[in-house]
Scaffold this motif. Structure first.
Motif, short mmCIF file in Angstrom:
data_model
loop_
_atom_site.label_atom_id
_atom_site.label_comp_id
_atom_site.label_asym_id
_atom_site.label_seq_id
_atom_site.Cartn_x
_atom_site.Cartn_y
_atom_site.Cartn_z
N VAL A 1 69.64 86.83 29.33
CA VAL A 1 70.61 85.73 29.26
C VAL A 1 71.66 86.13 28.25
O VAL A 1 71.34 86.55 27.14
CB VAL A 1 69.96 84.42 28.77
CG1 VAL A 1 71.01 83.35 28.58
CG2 VAL A 1 68.90 83.96 29.71
N ILE A 2 72.93 86.00 28.63
CA ILE A 2 74.02 86.35 27.73
C ILE A 2 75.01 85.19 27.71
O ILE A 2 75.54 84.81 28.76
CB ILE A 2 74.73 87.64 28.18
CG1 ILE A 2 73.73 88.79 28.26
CG2 ILE A 2 75.89 87.98 27.24
CD1 ILE A 2 74.22 89.98 29.04
N ILE A 3 75.23 84.63 26.54
CA ILE A 3 76.25 83.60 26.35
C ILE A 3 77.30 84.25 25.47
O ILE A 3 77.00 84.64 24.35
CB ILE A 3 75.69 82.34 25.65
CG1 ILE A 3 74.38 81.89 26.27
CG2 ILE A 3 76.73 81.24 25.61
CD1 ILE A 3 74.46 81.44 27.69
N SER A 4 78.53 84.38 25.96
CA SER A 4 79.51 85.17 25.25
C SER A 4 80.91 84.66 25.55
O SER A 4 81.11 83.85 26.45
CB SER A 4 79.39 86.64 25.68
OG SER A 4 80.31 87.44 25.00
N GLY A 5 81.88 85.19 24.82
CA GLY A 5 83.26 84.89 25.12
C GLY A 5 83.76 83.65 24.43
O GLY A 5 83.54 83.46 23.24
N LEU B 1 73.51 85.67 22.24
CA LEU B 1 74.52 84.63 22.09
C LEU B 1 75.59 85.16 21.15
O LEU B 1 75.30 85.48 19.99
CB LEU B 1 73.91 83.35 21.50
CG LEU B 1 73.10 82.47 22.45
CD1 LEU B 1 71.85 83.15 22.95
CD2 LEU B 1 72.76 81.17 21.79
N ILE B 2 76.82 85.28 21.66
CA ILE B 2 77.92 85.83 20.87
C ILE B 2 79.08 84.86 20.88
O ILE B 2 79.60 84.49 21.93
CB ILE B 2 78.38 87.19 21.42
CG1 ILE B 2 77.24 88.20 21.41
CG2 ILE B 2 79.56 87.72 20.59
CD1 ILE B 2 77.58 89.52 22.08
N GLY C 1 85.49 81.79 20.67
CA GLY C 1 85.30 80.37 20.42
C GLY C 1 83.88 80.13 19.94
O GLY C 1 83.03 81.01 20.02
N ASP C 2 83.65 78.94 19.42
CA ASP C 2 82.34 78.60 18.88
C ASP C 2 81.35 78.28 19.99
O ASP C 2 81.73 77.86 21.08
CB ASP C 2 82.44 77.38 17.96
CG ASP C 2 83.29 77.64 16.72
OD1 ASP C 2 83.46 78.81 16.34
OD2 ASP C 2 83.79 76.66 16.14
N LEU C 3 80.06 78.45 19.68
CA LEU C 3 78.97 78.01 20.55
C LEU C 3 78.30 76.83 19.84
O LEU C 3 78.04 76.90 18.64
CB LEU C 3 77.93 79.11 20.77
CG LEU C 3 78.42 80.44 21.32
CD1 LEU C 3 77.24 81.39 21.52
CD2 LEU C 3 79.16 80.26 22.62
#
Length: 195
Positions: A65-69, A94-95, A99-101
């Motif tokens: 799973v990759i949350i990015s950008g 998670l990157i 913008g913020d996550l």
């Protein structure tokens, strides 16, 4: 549910927002570890998803799973299993790059005595998995809900590894201020592994 069996799937773009139109089980899933695949989200807002005992209110993944950008939010997702917003049984990255996550209002074990706030649960049944949390300068990952992992596993935790990652990874339980055992569980992250 959206099941991307063994495929590499990327959701891009300009605040892609998803929420279920009706109550019930709805999530994004990569469910075949033997087939590989990954699930990547860039600039998304996932809110109000509900799933059953499998886990992962918004995302269930047996593959990476990759949350990015860009900015991404995970709000008010829930599951009767583990992982209020995300259940990862493999590597999770998670990157906060553009913008913020943000994770807030996500719950797991709903409908049970053990219901609690939870953003991310790593199960790690396959062995040596990695949880990578990174933010570039001026960006942040906010866990207003705890992150947890299965105890007794080999989870490597990497936080802001690399010269480009000077932003903040914030675990903030102050939105759950009570003193009861349930309140304490709502604000306590428990990641079992090496950093």
């Amino acid at each position: 549910a959206f099941d991307f069996n063994g495929k590499n799937v990327t959701f891009n773009g300009n605040g892609f927002a998803a929420s279920p139109q009706t109550a019930g089980s709805c999530q994004f899933a990569v469910s075949n570890p033997a087939g590989g695949g990954s699930l990547t989200f860039n600039s998304v807002n996932l809110s109000g998803f509900k799933s059953g005992n499998l886990g992962g209110g918004a995302i269930y993944a047996n593959s990476d799973v990759i949350i990015s950008g860009g900015a991404s939010t995970f709000l008010n997702n829930q599951t009767t299993g583990s992982g209020g917003a995300i259940y990862a049984n493999s590597d999770a990255t998670l990157i906060a790059r553009d913008g913020d996550l943000l994770f807030y209002g996500n719950r797991d074990n709903t409908g049970a005595a053990g219901e609690k706030a939870n953003a991310l649960y790593t199960h790690n049944s396959g062995g040596n998995n990695t949880l990578t949390l990174a933010a570039v300068g001026g960006k942040s990952i906010y866990f207003y809900d705890p992150a947890t992992s299965r105890s007794g596993t080999n989870l490597t935790i990497a936080i802001n590894n690399g010269a480009n990652y000077t932003g903040a990874v914030v675990f903030d339980g102050s939105r759950y201020p009570g003193a009861t055992p349930a309140d304490i569980a709502d604000r306590t992250s428990a990641l079992h592994g090496d950093t």
